[in-house]
Design a protein around this motif. Sequence first.
Motif, PDB file in Angstrom:
ATOM      1  N   ALA A  46      -4.467  -9.493 -20.809  1.00 25.82           N
ATOM      2  CA  ALA A  46      -5.034  -9.129 -22.222  1.00 25.82           C
ATOM      3  C   ALA A  46      -4.613  -7.472 -22.340  1.00 25.82           C
ATOM      4  CB  ALA A  46      -6.450  -9.369 -22.311  1.00 25.82           C
ATOM      5  N   THR A  47      -4.703  -6.626 -21.348  1.00 23.49           N
ATOM      6  CA  THR A  47      -4.476  -5.152 -21.405  1.00 23.49           C
ATOM      7  C   THR A  47      -3.316  -4.805 -21.032  1.00 23.49           C
ATOM      8  OG1 THR A  47      -5.692  -5.028 -19.318  1.00 23.49           O
ATOM      9  CG2 THR A  47      -7.208  -5.062 -21.564  1.00 23.49           C
ATOM     10  N   ASP A  48      -2.573  -5.515 -20.394  1.00 21.99           N
ATOM     11  CA  ASP A  48      -1.005  -5.275 -19.781  1.00 21.99           C
ATOM     12  C   ASP A  48      -1.521  -3.945 -18.987  1.00 21.99           C
ATOM     13  OD1 ASP A  48       1.577  -5.186 -19.430  1.00 21.99           O
ATOM     14  OD2 ASP A  48       1.706  -3.425 -20.811  1.00 21.99           O
ATOM     15  N   THR A  49      -2.725  -4.333 -17.927  1.00 23.61           N
ATOM     16  CA  THR A  49      -2.864  -3.460 -16.938  1.00 23.61           C
ATOM     17  C   THR A  49      -2.944  -3.750 -15.613  1.00 23.61           C
ATOM     18  OG1 THR A  49      -5.076  -3.197 -17.488  1.00 23.61           O
ATOM     19  CG2 THR A  49      -3.899  -1.655 -18.655  1.00 23.61           C
ATOM     20  N   TRP A  50      -2.851  -2.971 -14.584  1.00 23.06           N
ATOM     21  CA  TRP A  50      -2.957  -3.311 -13.068  1.00 23.06           C
ATOM     22  C   TRP A  50      -4.080  -2.707 -12.588  1.00 23.06           C
ATOM     23  CZ3 TRP A  50       0.179  -6.716 -10.514  1.00 23.06           C
ATOM     24  CH2 TRP A  50       1.430  -7.401 -10.906  1.00 23.06           C
ATOM     25  N   SER A  51      -4.832  -3.396 -11.750  1.00 21.18           N
ATOM     26  CA  SER A  51      -5.938  -2.790 -10.877  1.00 21.18           C
ATOM     27  C   SER A  51      -5.544  -3.117  -9.356  1.00 21.18           C
ATOM     28  CB  SER A  51      -7.246  -3.109 -11.413  1.00 21.18           C
ATOM     29  OG  SER A  51      -7.642  -4.424 -11.440  1.00 21.18           O
ATOM     30  N   TYR A  77      -3.234  -8.064 -12.426  1.00 17.78           N
ATOM     31  CA  TYR A  77      -2.808  -7.804 -13.584  1.00 17.78           C
ATOM     32  C   TYR A  77      -3.446  -8.402 -14.761  1.00 17.78           C
ATOM     33  CZ  TYR A  77       0.611  -7.582 -17.586  1.00 17.78           C
ATOM     34  OH  TYR A  77       1.160  -7.564 -19.000  1.00 17.78           O
ATOM     35  N   ASP A  78      -3.799  -7.647 -15.497  1.00 13.62           N
ATOM     36  CA  ASP A  78      -4.771  -8.177 -16.863  1.00 13.62           C
ATOM     37  C   ASP A  78      -3.718  -8.444 -17.904  1.00 13.62           C
ATOM     38  OD1 ASP A  78      -6.390  -8.714 -19.040  1.00 13.62           O
ATOM     39  OD2 ASP A  78      -8.121  -7.493 -18.156  1.00 13.62           O
ATOM     40  N   LYS A 107      -5.971 -13.361 -15.536  1.00 13.39           N
ATOM     41  CA  LYS A 107      -5.519 -12.613 -14.695  1.00 13.39           C
ATOM     42  C   LYS A 107      -4.479 -12.909 -13.502  1.00 13.39           C
ATOM     43  CE  LYS A 107      -9.444  -9.240 -14.822  1.00 13.39           C
ATOM     44  NZ  LYS A 107     -10.267  -9.858 -15.845  1.00 13.39           N
TER      45      LYS A 107
END
Length: 539
Positions: free
Chosen positions: A263-268, A260-261, A239
Motif C-alpha cells: 500500500a505504501t511502497d515502503t520497506w521495514s 514490503y508494504d 505485505k
Amino acid sequence: MSISRSRALTVFSGVQCSRTPGALAAAFADKTALKTAVLNCLGAVASGANLYATDTNCANPSSARSGTAGCDDPGTSRCEYRPEISPPAAHDLQGSLGDGQSVGGFRRSGRSSVSAFLSASSRHRLRWTRVSLVVLALLALIVAPGTIFAVAVQPGDTREFTFPSAIDHVWCAFTKVHIPDQELVFLSGGFECTSIETYSSGGRKKHAVIVDIAAGTSRVAADKPTATAFHQALFYDGKVYTVTGDINHVDNPTDAVEIYDLATDTWSAGPSYPLALSTVQCAIHQSVIVCAGGYKSNAFYAYAYKLNLASSNPAWERLPNLLDSRTLHGIAAANGYFYVIAGYCSHSCYASTVEVLDVNNPTSWLSTSENTPDARLTPLCTSTSGKIYCIGGVTASGGFTTRTVEHSYLVADAVNPIISWTTVNTDMGTRGCISYCDNIFNSADTAFYSSITGLTVTSFTSSSLVLRTIIAPPVCDASEAIDNGAPGSGCTSTLADGASCTPTCNSGYTLSGTRSCTDGTLIDTAVCNANPCDASDAI
C-alpha cells in the motif's frame, strides 16, 4: 455483460487498410477513430459488401498480396485486423497466438485457447474478410467501454512480462511470490548476470518489481534494503516478507527479514531469523510462517522455526529439528500441515523422503509419508484444492555428475501421512542448464495457483518474467436456459474460472442476479422477474 477484468483485456488494438505487406497501423484512440478506419477500408470496394475483386497486378504479386497469397487468390485491396502481436485473443491473457513484439511489457507465446473463434495458425499473419472486419468493428462500437471477454486458458500457455526500462536488463534469479488477492507477482533481490550459469560471481541486487498478471504489465517497486539472492518471500495481509538469503555467495548469508508494504511502497525491518543461513525454505499457512533446513559453509542444517504474523509482537520460535538435514528441498502447507519434500541431504546426496509437521501440535516431524518416486532437488512445491504439487526440479545420475531438469510434476492428496504420489509428464518449456541446475531452480522459480493462469510455474530471462500454465483453471457450463429469457452471448459452456456473465430477459421481465464460476462450480443467482403492472391510469 459483466465479465471479470481479471480474465481478459480489450479486444481491439489496430485495424489496417493497405496494399503494403507488413504495414501496421497504430492503435486507435477511440471508437470514432476506429469507425472512420472501418469506413475507409470498406470504401476500397465500391459496394462496401463485395468480399472479392479481380487482381489487377498479377505481374507483381508481392505488391498486390501480403504473405503467400497468389495471383489467383481473390481480392485487390485488403482490410486486415493485425494487432501488435496477434489477433484479439492475444489480449485476453488466456490463449496464446504466437511470438511478437512486447506490448505493455507483455509478450505472448504458446498454444491458442481460442481455436473455436480463430482457426488461423499463430505462426502466420491473420487475414480477415470484410465481413469479419465489419463484425469486429460493430462489436467495438456497440460494446460498452471497459467490457472484456473471458476465454479459458490452456496447459502450456505462457505469458512474458518485460521489466520496466528502469531495471537494468542483466537481472537473474530474483525471488518471486504470488499475491493472490490482487493477482500480482512480486519479484525481489537476485543477482547480476550475463547468463543463468554465472550466479556465483554476480553482484547481488536490491531490485523489486511488481507484475500485474491481469493487466500484462510490470512496474518498479522500492528497492529492497539488503541486496540478496536465494532468500524466501511470503505474502500475508498486504505485505511481502523476505527471509534470509546470501549477500554475495551462498557461503555468506544474512539473517535479515525485510517487509514490503504494497500500500505504501515502503520497506521495514522484521524480526531477524535466528541464524544466518542461505537456501532456507519457507511456506505459510494462514498467518504462520514455517522455515526449515538451510546451508552455510559446506554444512547442511535441520533447524526449523515458525513466525506467527498475527501476533502483536511476532518473534521466531524454535520447532523440532527435521529428521534429515537438507537444503534445496520443496516445502508446502495445506490443511494445517507443513510438508518438507525431497531435496539435497548432503553433498551428492539427493533425498526422496517426506517429512510432515502438524502446526497445531508441532511435537515432531513425521516421516511416515510415502517417499517421492524420484529424488529431486528444488521441486517447485505448492498446494491447491486439497492436493500437494511438486513441479519440475532436478534429478541426477552417473554419480551425481549428470543433472537433468525434470519435465513432470508429482501430485498427492494433502493428508498426513501422504499415501501415494503420482507422476505426470508436463511441458516445462526450455529449461536447459549446465552446471548450476539446482541453484537456478532454487533461486529463480516458484509454483502457485492463480485464478487467471491456473497451476503456474515461473521462469525468467535477464529482462523478463515468464509464467507457464501447468494445469488450467476449471471452467463452468453457464449455458443453461433461464425461464423467461435466454443465456445470452456471454453465458457459454466454458465460462472461465472467476468470470461472471448476465443472461438476458424477455420483454416484460427484468434480470436480477448473475452467473459466475468459482473453482469450477457455477453459482447461478440469475432470475428473470416479471415487471409489475401499472394500474395507476385514471378510469
